[in-house]
Design a protein around this motif. Structure first.
Motif, mmCIF file in Angstrom:
data_model
loop_
_atom_site.group_PDB
_atom_site.id
_atom_site.type_symbol
_atom_site.label_atom_id
_atom_site.label_comp_id
_atom_site.label_asym_id
_atom_site.label_seq_id
_atom_site.Cartn_x
_atom_site.Cartn_y
_atom_site.Cartn_z
ATOM 1 N N LEU A 148 3.365 4.330 -1.369
ATOM 2 C CA LEU A 148 2.066 4.649 -1.954
ATOM 3 C C LEU A 148 1.530 3.420 -2.694
ATOM 4 C CD1 LEU A 148 2.895 8.093 -3.641
ATOM 5 C CD2 LEU A 148 1.864 7.707 -1.385
ATOM 6 N N VAL A 149 0.221 3.181 -2.560
ATOM 7 C CA VAL A 149 -0.424 2.093 -3.301
ATOM 8 C C VAL A 149 -1.593 2.667 -4.089
ATOM 9 C CG1 VAL A 149 -1.830 -0.011 -3.090
ATOM 10 C CG2 VAL A 149 0.252 0.245 -1.741
ATOM 11 N N GLY A 150 -1.655 2.308 -5.364
ATOM 12 C CA GLY A 150 -2.797 2.709 -6.195
ATOM 13 C C GLY A 150 -3.891 1.656 -6.116
ATOM 14 N N HIS A 151 -5.134 2.115 -6.041
ATOM 15 C CA HIS A 151 -6.297 1.211 -6.084
ATOM 16 C C HIS A 151 -7.141 1.618 -7.289
ATOM 17 C CE1 HIS A 151 -6.078 -0.061 -1.689
ATOM 18 N NE2 HIS A 151 -5.322 1.017 -1.668
ATOM 19 N N ILE A 152 -7.406 0.693 -8.182
ATOM 20 C CA ILE A 152 -8.277 0.986 -9.329
ATOM 21 C C ILE A 152 -9.686 0.515 -8.992
ATOM 22 C CG2 ILE A 152 -8.788 0.372 -11.727
ATOM 23 C CD1 ILE A 152 -5.768 0.418 -12.252
ATOM 24 N N GLU A 153 -10.662 1.409 -9.205
ATOM 25 C CA GLU A 153 -12.058 1.153 -8.831
ATOM 26 C C GLU A 153 -12.986 1.579 -9.964
ATOM 27 O OE1 GLU A 153 -13.304 0.083 -5.785
ATOM 28 O OE2 GLU A 153 -11.352 -0.111 -4.809
ATOM 29 N N ASP A 154 -14.127 0.904 -10.041
ATOM 30 C CA ASP A 154 -15.251 1.369 -10.864
ATOM 31 C C ASP A 154 -14.882 1.663 -12.319
ATOM 32 O OD1 ASP A 154 -16.693 1.080 -8.536
ATOM 33 O OD2 ASP A 154 -16.437 3.164 -7.935
ATOM 34 N N ILE A 155 -14.282 0.665 -12.947
ATOM 35 C CA ILE A 155 -14.022 0.716 -14.392
ATOM 36 C C ILE A 155 -15.324 0.345 -15.100
ATOM 37 C CG2 ILE A 155 -12.783 -0.384 -16.308
ATOM 38 C CD1 ILE A 155 -10.934 1.250 -14.538
ATOM 39 N N SER A 156 -15.859 1.254 -15.894
ATOM 40 C CA SER A 156 -17.073 0.954 -16.650
ATOM 41 C C SER A 156 -16.938 1.469 -18.075
ATOM 42 C CB SER A 156 -18.295 1.599 -15.988
ATOM 43 O OG SER A 156 -18.269 3.004 -16.169
ATOM 44 N N GLU A 160 -17.990 13.706 -24.769
ATOM 45 C CA GLU A 160 -18.984 13.064 -23.904
ATOM 46 C C GLU A 160 -18.380 11.819 -23.265
ATOM 47 O OE1 GLU A 160 -22.769 14.138 -26.838
ATOM 48 O OE2 GLU A 160 -21.688 12.224 -27.007
ATOM 49 N N VAL A 161 -18.696 11.592 -21.990
ATOM 50 C CA VAL A 161 -18.159 10.435 -21.263
ATOM 51 C C VAL A 161 -18.717 9.131 -21.831
ATOM 52 C CG1 VAL A 161 -18.107 9.242 -19.041
ATOM 53 C CG2 VAL A 161 -17.828 11.728 -19.138
ATOM 54 N N VAL A 162 -17.820 8.181 -22.130
ATOM 55 C CA VAL A 162 -18.241 6.859 -22.609
ATOM 56 C C VAL A 162 -17.642 5.735 -21.755
ATOM 57 C CG1 VAL A 162 -18.726 7.566 -24.986
ATOM 58 C CG2 VAL A 162 -16.396 6.882 -24.341
ATOM 59 N N ALA A 163 -16.778 6.094 -20.809
ATOM 60 C CA ALA A 163 -16.192 5.094 -19.912
ATOM 61 C C ALA A 163 -15.653 5.812 -18.681
ATOM 62 C CB ALA A 163 -15.069 4.323 -20.607
ATOM 63 N N THR A 164 -15.568 5.078 -17.580
ATOM 64 C CA THR A 164 -15.088 5.679 -16.322
ATOM 65 C C THR A 164 -13.998 4.806 -15.685
ATOM 66 O OG1 THR A 164 -16.526 4.496 -14.757
ATOM 67 C CG2 THR A 164 -17.472 6.433 -15.856
ATOM 68 N N GLY A 165 -13.209 5.421 -14.819
ATOM 69 C CA GLY A 165 -12.209 4.674 -14.048
ATOM 70 C C GLY A 165 -11.665 5.548 -12.931
ATOM 71 N N MET A 166 -11.644 5.006 -11.734
ATOM 72 C CA MET A 166 -11.143 5.761 -10.572
ATOM 73 C C MET A 166 -9.800 5.185 -10.133
ATOM 74 S SD MET A 166 -11.471 8.006 -8.119
ATOM 75 C CE MET A 166 -13.149 8.517 -7.693
ATOM 76 N N LEU A 167 -8.846 6.066 -9.868
ATOM 77 C CA LEU A 167 -7.587 5.674 -9.226
ATOM 78 C C LEU A 167 -7.549 6.330 -7.852
ATOM 79 C CD1 LEU A 167 -4.674 4.456 -9.248
ATOM 80 C CD2 LEU A 167 -3.917 6.636 -10.230
ATOM 81 N N LEU A 168 -7.424 5.506 -6.803
ATOM 82 C CA LEU A 168 -7.191 6.030 -5.459
ATOM 83 C C LEU A 168 -5.709 5.868 -5.167
ATOM 84 C CD1 LEU A 168 -10.085 4.201 -3.527
ATOM 85 C CD2 LEU A 168 -10.168 6.458 -4.585
ATOM 86 N N ILE A 169 -5.092 6.875 -4.579
ATOM 87 C CA ILE A 169 -3.689 6.734 -4.165
ATOM 88 C C ILE A 169 -3.626 6.833 -2.647
ATOM 89 C CG2 ILE A 169 -1.349 7.658 -4.302
ATOM 90 C CD1 ILE A 169 -1.889 8.411 -7.173
ATOM 91 N N GLU A 170 -3.252 5.703 -2.062
ATOM 92 C CA GLU A 170 -3.243 5.552 -0.600
ATOM 93 C C GLU A 170 -1.834 5.724 -0.050
ATOM 94 O OE1 GLU A 170 -3.751 1.477 0.497
ATOM 95 O OE2 GLU A 170 -3.680 1.896 2.635
ATOM 96 N N ARG A 171 -1.685 6.540 1.001
ATOM 97 C CA ARG A 171 -0.392 6.671 1.690
ATOM 98 C C ARG A 171 -0.347 5.687 2.843
ATOM 99 N NH1 ARG A 171 1.762 12.564 3.255
ATOM 100 N NH2 ARG A 171 3.492 11.256 3.967
ATOM 101 N N LYS A 172 0.609 4.781 2.786
ATOM 102 C CA LYS A 172 0.788 3.772 3.829
ATOM 103 C C LYS A 172 2.020 4.082 4.672
ATOM 104 C CE LYS A 172 -1.132 -0.319 1.469
ATOM 105 N NZ LYS A 172 -2.118 -0.823 2.445
ATOM 106 N N ALA A 173 2.180 3.311 5.764
ATOM 107 C CA ALA A 173 3.431 3.373 6.524
ATOM 108 C C ALA A 173 4.421 2.346 5.965
ATOM 109 C CB ALA A 173 3.171 3.121 8.010
ATOM 110 N N ILE A 174 3.919 1.150 5.645
ATOM 111 C CA ILE A 174 4.812 0.081 5.169
ATOM 112 C C ILE A 174 5.535 0.510 3.883
ATOM 113 C CG2 ILE A 174 3.535 -1.811 6.243
ATOM 114 C CD1 ILE A 174 2.216 -2.383 3.535
ATOM 115 N N HIS A 175 6.636 -0.208 3.594
ATOM 116 C CA HIS A 175 7.465 0.111 2.417
ATOM 117 C C HIS A 175 7.922 1.573 2.448
ATOM 118 C CE1 HIS A 175 7.047 -3.787 0.463
ATOM 119 N NE2 HIS A 175 5.794 -3.776 0.867
ATOM 120 N N GLU A 176 8.455 1.971 3.606
ATOM 121 C CA GLU A 176 9.008 3.323 3.797
ATOM 122 C C GLU A 176 8.016 4.405 3.388
ATOM 123 O OE1 GLU A 176 13.239 3.855 3.330
ATOM 124 O OE2 GLU A 176 13.354 1.909 2.339
ATOM 125 N N CYS A 177 6.859 4.386 4.037
ATOM 126 C CA CYS A 177 5.781 5.345 3.721
ATOM 127 C C CYS A 177 5.406 5.246 2.243
ATOM 128 C CB CYS A 177 6.176 6.777 4.088
ATOM 129 S SG CYS A 177 6.480 7.011 5.841
#
Lengths: 146, 146
Positions: free
Chosen positions: A80-88, A61-78
């Protein structure tokens, strides 16, 4: 280390109510039906930006959550940046380092995916917690609400 | 108001070199070939999270960039959040309010898309600029670099 029997896994469409219950410690969640939740999870899984995770207890059963978004950018030679969201962490599960474990796991997944950094926004009173997770203050979050 | 002949539009695969040139005012961009850039723009256009925009001058050449990401969340009744990333203005084009116009345009696009808020991270010395764009300080950005 997670408590015995606990694990971190991807969210499933069947996690509906406990997933939303955990998120309620963060903010307003509102009414989200089973079919709406299933559609959302399906959308996340089809779109490679989203990597939604949960901590599940010994009954899966779920007792905690966490989202990882992985964004593709142009900077830094194309780069990738991870964004952590909605940690509960569900209210009755506090004090077991579930949030800490989730953050470390998502940061490691971002690293493994090839991200050059992972970022998140938090309240000033949570800065110390994220420093313990190996993060550093890097700027100011600005918001415009509609 | 943009200068006469200038416009804000979506990025095109043919924007290769001026797009990268504009980003160089922000950070390291590195070597990105024409085909790599075309693949990246194609990827952005296929994935509905990404809304990459540029300011183009009277010759339709890129002189500024701005990315809007639209994230689907569970909280706030499956709410949408806009993330503004990688706002850059080419060095020789500073002082024309291109950044200001890009921010206002991306924030308006987030609102039109149904986002309940739009957020961005910035350096403390840019807080005043974003306040002029209608944003408010809402937290701290934390980073872990790999």
């Amino acid at each position: 280390m997670l408590p015995e029997g606990y694990s971190i896994r991807e969210v499933k469409a069947s996690d509906h109510l406990p997933y939303l219950e955990s998120l309620k410690v963060l903010t307003t969640v509102g009414e989200i039906s089973k079919s709406q939740f299933e559609e959302l999870v399906e959308y996340w899984k089809k779109n490679e930006v989203y990597h939604p995770h949960v901590v599940a207890n010994e009954k899966d059963e779920v007792v905690a959550t966490g989202m990882l978004l992985i964004e593709r950018k142009a900077i830094h030679e194309c780069g990738l940046v991870g964004h952590i969201e909605d940690i509960s962490v569900a209210g009755h599960q506090q004090g077991k380092k579930l949030g800490y474990n989730m953050i470390c796991t998502l940061a490691e997944k971002a690293k493994q995916a090839g991200c050059y950094k992972v970022i998140l926004d938090c309240s000033p009173h949570n800065v110390e917690f994220y420093e313990k997770c190996g993060f550093k203050n890097d700027g100011t979050e600005m918001v415009k609400r509609f």
